[in-house]
Design a protein around this motif. Structure first.
Motif: not given
Length: 296
Positions: A80-95
């Motif tokens: 609920d903010s104006k900030t956008t999420l980006g993702i660099l997936p470096i985990g295990s499952g990365n669902g």
């Protein structure tokens, strides 16, 4: 006009690949479009604190570089903010990353961030006992698997699979009281899943048709499969038909309450991370509350 982008890296994710990600970021981020900064987390909960500060400072994009736990921490501060999420997936499952078609290779994920400079998607957010989840939450067997996995020494799919097998033989089904949409039912179940997205991770889909944009949670109630049909159930899982199995019942809802008829504590996982057992689980959906850069 350039956007401000903050990369929050979990240095121990992906067999401690985090520090190497910083070099790729510095080489590949489009400096014509972004003014960027990079910070490493130092303890559990630090990613959430850093993301919350970025929201106050009106940073345009915050990128979580880590596994599902790191992504959950960052995203929870952006709801609920104006900030956008980006993702660099470096985990295990990365669902969540897999559901959003974000490349698992870091260079390609960075190319996506560069290409989507001016665009984002808005997705739904689940909430279980006031804790946000973005992909999957659940109680029962899979939550017990997550509980034991998070406390074990073996990481990656091998460690996860070990707990899957162990708990199949050790974990007992329970009878649950379930309330949703002014209905009340009782079901004996091995586990109950609340799906905002389609999968647990590792490309294993619990509800292939689930969408993070439809305004609904898919609730799946699973009976314990008999050992003699277990191989068939596993096959259904890997060909994306587990939701159509005879051992599975499903419905859609926005507000669901679950408790044990027998008063047993409920194991609960949030995006694959377990929390301490609870007495009752209250789940609801917040529609279109998170901006995210995706490959969809």
């Amino acid at each position: 006009m350039k956007k401000r982008i903050l990369f929050i890296i979990n240095p121990i994710s992906g067999n401690k690949r985090g520090p190497h990600i910083k070099d790729k970021i510095e080489k590949m981020v489009d400096r014509h479009h972004y003014d960027f900064s990079v910070v490493m987390t130092e303890y559990k909960g630090h990613a959430s604190e850093l993301a919350a500060r970025a929201v106050k400072e009106e940073v345009d994009v915050v990128v979580a570089a880590g596994g599902d736990g790191t992504i959950n921490e960052v995203a929870s501060s952006l709801v609920d903010s104006k900030t956008t999420l980006g993702i660099l997936p470096i985990g295990s499952g990365n669902g969540l990353a897999r559901h959003l078609s974000i490349p698992l290779r870091t260079d390609r994920a960075l190319e996506l961030l560069n290409a989507k400079f001016e665009s984002f998607d808005t997705i739904d957010v689940g909430r279980a006992n006031d804790i946000y989840f973005f992909s999957i939450a659940g109680i029962g067997y899979d939550a017990k698997v997550a509980y034991d996995f998070n406390r074990g020494k073996d990481r990656g799919f091998h460690g996860y699979f070990k707990q899957i097998v162990k708990n199949y033989f050790e974990y007992d089904s329970d009878t649950y009281r379930i309330s949703y949409d002014n209905r009340q039912i009782e079901r004996k179940a091995f586990f109950i899943t609340f799906a905002n997205s389609s999968q647990w991770g590792y490309n294993v889909r619990i509800k292939p048709t689930a969408s993070v944009k439809d305004g609904w949670l898919d609730v799946l109630i699973c009976k314990k499969p008999n050992f003699f049909i277990l191989s068939y159930v596993v096959l259904e899982l890997f060909v994306n038909r587990i939701d159509q199995s005879k051992i599975m019942e499903s419905f859609r809802g926005r507000n669901i309450t679950v408790s044990s008829k027998n008063g047993r504590p409920l194991y609960l996982h949030i995006d694959g991370d377990s929390v301490e057992p609870v007495g009752t689980v209250n789940v609801d959906l917040l529609s279109a509350k998170l901006k995210v850069i995706s490959g969809i």
